[in-house]
Design a protein around this motif. Structure first.
Motif, mmCIF file in Angstrom:
data_model
loop_
_atom_site.group_PDB
_atom_site.id
_atom_site.type_symbol
_atom_site.label_atom_id
_atom_site.label_comp_id
_atom_site.label_asym_id
_atom_site.label_seq_id
_atom_site.Cartn_x
_atom_site.Cartn_y
_atom_site.Cartn_z
ATOM 1 N N PRO A 6 0.950 -1.168 0.138
ATOM 2 C CA PRO A 6 0.012 0.021 0.115
ATOM 3 C C PRO A 6 0.849 1.205 -0.044
ATOM 4 C CG PRO A 6 -0.703 -1.440 1.753
ATOM 5 C CD PRO A 6 0.340 -2.237 1.255
ATOM 6 N N PRO A 7 0.725 2.235 -1.069
ATOM 7 C CA PRO A 7 1.407 3.390 -1.087
ATOM 8 C C PRO A 7 1.087 4.422 -0.006
ATOM 9 C CG PRO A 7 -0.074 3.351 -2.547
ATOM 10 C CD PRO A 7 -0.154 1.948 -2.004
ATOM 11 N N ALA A 8 2.070 5.197 0.419
ATOM 12 C CA ALA A 8 1.813 6.111 1.604
ATOM 13 C C ALA A 8 0.849 7.375 1.125
ATOM 14 C CB ALA A 8 3.096 6.817 2.185
ATOM 15 N N ARG A 9 1.121 7.593 -0.228
ATOM 16 C CA ARG A 9 0.201 8.769 -1.038
ATOM 17 C C ARG A 9 0.418 8.536 -2.479
ATOM 18 N NH1 ARG A 9 4.813 13.512 0.799
ATOM 19 N NH2 ARG A 9 2.929 14.478 0.648
ATOM 20 N N LEU A 10 -0.469 9.156 -2.985
ATOM 21 C CA LEU A 10 -0.887 9.377 -4.370
ATOM 22 C C LEU A 10 -0.635 10.630 -4.891
ATOM 23 C CD1 LEU A 10 -1.708 7.611 -7.301
ATOM 24 C CD2 LEU A 10 -3.823 8.351 -6.774
ATOM 25 N N LEU A 11 0.478 10.743 -5.934
ATOM 26 C CA LEU A 11 0.846 12.339 -6.104
ATOM 27 C C LEU A 11 0.314 12.468 -7.567
ATOM 28 C CD1 LEU A 11 4.430 12.380 -4.801
ATOM 29 C CD2 LEU A 11 2.421 13.544 -4.007
ATOM 30 N N VAL A 12 -0.469 13.410 -7.704
ATOM 31 C CA VAL A 12 -1.067 13.341 -9.271
ATOM 32 C C VAL A 12 -0.480 14.604 -10.023
ATOM 33 C CG1 VAL A 12 -3.358 13.491 -10.371
ATOM 34 C CG2 VAL A 12 -3.250 12.443 -8.168
ATOM 35 N N THR A 13 -0.158 14.138 -11.569
ATOM 36 C CA THR A 13 0.194 15.062 -12.379
ATOM 37 C C THR A 13 -0.783 15.184 -13.546
ATOM 38 O OG1 THR A 13 2.247 15.860 -13.378
ATOM 39 C CG2 THR A 13 1.841 13.506 -13.253
ATOM 40 N N GLY A 14 -0.473 16.087 -14.569
ATOM 41 C CA GLY A 14 -1.032 16.236 -15.647
ATOM 42 C C GLY A 14 -2.419 16.802 -15.438
ATOM 43 N N GLY A 15 -3.042 17.279 -16.436
ATOM 44 C CA GLY A 15 -4.168 17.921 -16.508
ATOM 45 C C GLY A 15 -5.394 17.655 -15.687
#
Length: 370
Positions: free
Chosen positions: A288-297
Motif C-alpha cells: 500500500p502506498p503512503a500517498r498518490l501524487l497526481v500530475t497532468g491536467g
C-alpha cells in the motif's frame, strides 16, 4: 560528437512533450547526470491552434498516409518554433506526437523528425524513445517511471508512493525509494490505468465545441450512470496483470456508452470511469502506498480528484504538494531520459513496460554543425 554526450557530471537538458490530449507542447529544463536530479530549470508552453489540433486529430490511429505526413511536418515545425525560444541547453529530449500505439501488433508510432529538429536547433536531439522497447517485447509505455524514481529521491521519500499522470490516458507508477536504482527488481511497477481526459475532451468537443470540461464544471452538475460504469469496468483490459499500456483510442466506445445521456451526466460518468480505472489499478501495488501524487491536467479537475480521494485508502495530492510541477513533469521526464540514452543507460525495464530486459531506447541525432 557533442560534448554533452561524452562529458562527465551533470548535463543541462531540455525535454519536450506533446501529449495525447493534443493541447500543445510543454518544454522544461532539467540538470541531471541521468541518475540524480540536481536542478529544475525554466519551462514553457506552446499551445496548438484549433487548425493544428484538427490536423493531429485527423491522423490519430493512422500508421501511414498523407494525414500522418501532415501531422509529422506540423509536429516538427511547432517544436522548432517552441524550442528556439527556449534557454540554451546541451541536449534535447524530443518525444514527438503519438498517433498510434499497438505494442502487441503493429508497434508504436510517434511522429516528428528528430534529425531535422537537431539541425534547426544546433543541438543533439534524442528521439524515438519507444520503438526499441516495443521491438524487444515491451509495451513501450509508460516511460516516465525512471524519472518518477529520481523524483521520489529528490523529495526525500522513504516509503512507497505512487505517481499518477492524468493526461489523455492515465498511467500509474509505483515507486519503492528503498532501492538504489530504478532497474532493481521491485523498485518500480508501472502501467496505464485506463482512459483519463481524452474521452471527456472528445465529448465536450463534439457536443459543445469546447476543448475540455474546465474545472469539472459540467461533470459536477451531472449524475454517474452506474450501468455504463459497470460495463466499462468489465472490459478485459482491467483483468490483465501489469505492465500494460493503451492507445488513446482503445476505449473509444466509452463515448458510445454515454451516448444517450445528457451532457452533464455523460461528463460525470466519463470522469467516474477514469477514477474507477485508477482504483482498479491501485490494487496491483506490491505494498500500500503512503500517498498518490497526481500530475497532468486531470489534477486540475476537482471533481475527478474528489472521486479519487473517495475511492482510495491513501492521501491523494497534486505533485505541487511536494514541490514538483504537474504541468511539466512529463517534459522534464524526457529531458532526464535523453541524458540516460546519450550515456547508454536504461530507460525502461521489466517492471515498467514488461520488456524482457533493461532497454535504453532512443535515437541520438547530432547536427552537422554544432
Amino acid at each position: 560528437m557533442n560534448r554533452a554526450v561524452t562529458k562527465a557530471g551533470p548535463v543541462v537538458a531540455l525535454g519536450a512533450m506533446s501529449g495525447t490530449s493534443l493541447d500543445g507542447i510543454d518544454w522544461a529544463v532539467v540538470e541531471t547526470d541521468g541518475h540524480q536530479v540536481f536542478r529544475f530549470g525554466e519551462s514553457g508552453y506552446r499551445p496548438y491552434a484549433g487548425g493544428e489540433r484538427a490536423v493531429l486529430r485527423a491522423a490519430l490511429g493512422r500508421w501511414a498516409g498523407p494525414e500522418v505526413e501532415a501531422a509529422g511536418d506540423l509536429v516538427t515545425r511547432a517544436h522548432v518554433e517552441a524550442l528556439r525560444a527556449a534557454v540554451p541547453v546541451e541536449l534535447v529530449g524530443f518525444h514527438g506526437q503519438t498517433l498510434a500505439h499497438e505494442p502487441r501488433g503493429r508497434g508504436t508510432l510517434q511522429v516528428g523528425d528528430g534529425g531535422a529538429l537537431a539541425e534547426a536547433l544546433g543541438r543533439p536531439v534524442v528521439w524515438d524513445f519507444r520503438s526499441d522497447d516495443v521491438a524487444m517485447g515491451g509495451e513501450g509505455a509508460p516511460l516516465a517511471p525512471f524519472f518518477h524514481f529520481a523524483c521520489a529521491k529528490w523529495i526525500g521519500a522513504t516509503e512507497p508512493l505512487c505517481f499518477l499522470n492524468l493526461g489523455g490516458v492515465g498511467n500509474l507508477t509505483y515507486v519503492d525509494p528503498g532501492f538504489d536504482r530504478p532497474e532493481a527488481e521491485g523498485a518500480l511497477l508501472a502501467f496505464d490505468t485506463g482512459p483519463a481526459n481524452a474521452p471527456v475532451n472528445d465529448l465536450v468537443q463534439a457536443r459543445l465545441g469546447l476543448e475540455m470540461d474546465v474545472g469539472g464544471a459540467l461533470a459536477r452538475r451531472g449524475n454517474v450512470e452506474t450501468g455504463a460504469l459497470e460495463l466499462f469496468l468489465a472490459e478485459p483490459y482491467f483483468a490483465r496483470m501489469p505492465p500494460k499500456s493503451l492507445d488513446r483510442n482503445d476505449f473509444a466506445e466509452m463515448v458510445a456508452l454515454v451516448g444517450e445521456l445528457g451532457d452533464a451526466d455523460a461528463a460525470a460518468t466519463l470522469t467516474a470511469m477514469c477514477a474507477a480505472g485508477v482504483a482498479q489499478g491501485m490494487e496491483h501495488c506490491p505494498r500500500p502506498p503512503a500517498r498518490l501524487l497526481v500530475t497532468g491536467g486531470g489534477r486540475l479537475n476537482p471533481v475527478l480528484m474528489e472521486m479519487l480521494r473517495v475511492s482510495l485508502d491513501c492521501a491523494v495530492e497534486p505533485v505541487e504538494a511536494v514541490g514538483l510541477d504537474g504541468d511539466m513533469l512529463e517534459a522534464q521526464a524526457f529531458a532526464y531520459l535523453a541524458v540516460r540514452v546519450a550515456r547508454g543507460m536504461a530507460t525502461s525495464c521489466p517492471g515498467t513496460t514488461g520488456v524482457g530486459a533493461c532497454v535504453g531506447g532512443g535515437t541520438l541525432s547530432v547536427p552537422e554543425m554544432v
